[in-house]
Scaffold this motif. Structure first.
Motif, short mmCIF file in Angstrom:
data_model
loop_
_atom_site.label_atom_id
_atom_site.label_comp_id
_atom_site.label_asym_id
_atom_site.label_seq_id
_atom_site.Cartn_x
_atom_site.Cartn_y
_atom_site.Cartn_z
N HIS A 33 17.55 1.42 -4.17
CA HIS A 33 16.10 1.30 -4.05
C HIS A 33 15.43 1.39 -5.42
O HIS A 33 15.96 2.02 -6.34
CB HIS A 33 15.54 2.42 -3.16
N ARG A 34 14.25 0.79 -5.53
CA ARG A 34 13.42 0.98 -6.72
C ARG A 34 13.12 2.47 -6.86
O ARG A 34 13.07 3.20 -5.86
CB ARG A 34 12.11 0.22 -6.57
N GLY A 35 12.86 2.92 -8.05
CA GLY A 35 12.62 4.33 -8.29
C GLY A 35 11.42 4.89 -7.55
O GLY A 35 11.37 6.08 -7.23
N ASP A 36 10.44 4.05 -7.24
CA ASP A 36 9.23 4.53 -6.56
C ASP A 36 9.24 4.31 -5.05
O ASP A 36 8.33 4.77 -4.36
CB ASP A 36 7.98 3.91 -7.17
N THR A 37 10.24 3.64 -4.53
CA THR A 37 10.26 3.30 -3.10
C THR A 37 10.26 4.53 -2.20
O THR A 37 9.41 4.66 -1.31
CB THR A 37 11.48 2.42 -2.77
N ILE A 38 11.20 5.42 -2.38
CA ILE A 38 11.30 6.58 -1.50
C ILE A 38 10.12 7.53 -1.71
O ILE A 38 9.55 8.01 -0.71
CB ILE A 38 12.66 7.30 -1.68
N PRO A 39 9.66 7.77 -2.94
CA PRO A 39 8.44 8.59 -3.08
C PRO A 39 7.21 7.98 -2.37
O PRO A 39 6.42 8.72 -1.79
CB PRO A 39 8.24 8.66 -4.60
N ILE A 40 7.06 6.67 -2.40
CA ILE A 40 5.95 6.04 -1.69
C ILE A 40 6.11 6.27 -0.19
O ILE A 40 5.16 6.67 0.50
CB ILE A 40 5.87 4.53 -2.00
N CYS A 41 7.29 6.03 0.34
CA CYS A 41 7.54 6.26 1.77
C CYS A 41 7.30 7.72 2.14
O CYS A 41 6.66 8.02 3.16
CB CYS A 41 8.97 5.85 2.14
N ASN A 42 7.80 8.64 1.32
CA ASN A 42 7.62 10.07 1.61
C ASN A 42 6.16 10.48 1.58
O ASN A 42 5.73 11.31 2.39
CB ASN A 42 8.45 10.92 0.65
N ALA A 43 5.36 9.90 0.70
CA ALA A 43 3.92 10.20 0.65
C ALA A 43 3.24 9.72 1.93
O ALA A 43 2.38 10.41 2.50
CB ALA A 43 3.28 9.57 -0.57
N LEU A 44 3.63 8.54 2.40
CA LEU A 44 3.07 8.03 3.66
C LEU A 44 3.49 8.90 4.84
O LEU A 44 2.67 9.21 5.72
CB LEU A 44 3.50 6.58 3.88
N ILE A 45 4.74 9.31 4.86
CA ILE A 45 5.24 10.19 5.93
C ILE A 45 4.46 11.51 5.92
O ILE A 45 4.05 12.00 6.98
CB ILE A 45 6.76 10.43 5.77
N ALA A 46 4.23 12.05 4.73
CA ALA A 46 3.48 13.31 4.61
C ALA A 46 2.05 13.17 5.14
O ALA A 46 1.45 14.15 5.59
CB ALA A 46 3.46 13.76 3.15
#
Length: 92
Positions: A33-46
């Protein structure tokens, strides 16, 4: 595709958002994954949304399209025609 650093999805989500990216390229980490993909998803989940990355290529276009039509939003994180098997015409 599973990602161990992706937070658990909310039990009562506000809706669902897919984050689309391509396999390959120099901008990916070990997990693909791109370096920002999981942090973006995690922010949306939060914030209460179901959010998950999806890999795109022209071969899976119709299958992924059907899935995306059930989502409330889509974030596209790729540049078509820069990845093998991904064209702007098909993506549109």
């Amino acid at each position: 595709d599973t990602c161990p650093t992706l937070l658990p999805q909310p039990e009562r989500p506000l809706g669902s958002i897919a984050l689309i990216e391509c396999r390959g390229g120099s901008d990916k980490r070990k997990d693909g994954h791109r370096g920002d993909t999981i942090p973006i998803c995690n922010a949306l989940i939060a914030k209460g949304w179901c959010a998950a990355p999806k890999f795109y290529d022209d071969a899976c276009c119709e299958e992924l399209r059907a899935e995306l039509l059930t989502c409330h939003g889509v974030i596209v994180r790729m540049t078509p025609d820069e990845y093998e098997g991904v064209t702007q015409r098909k993506l549109d």
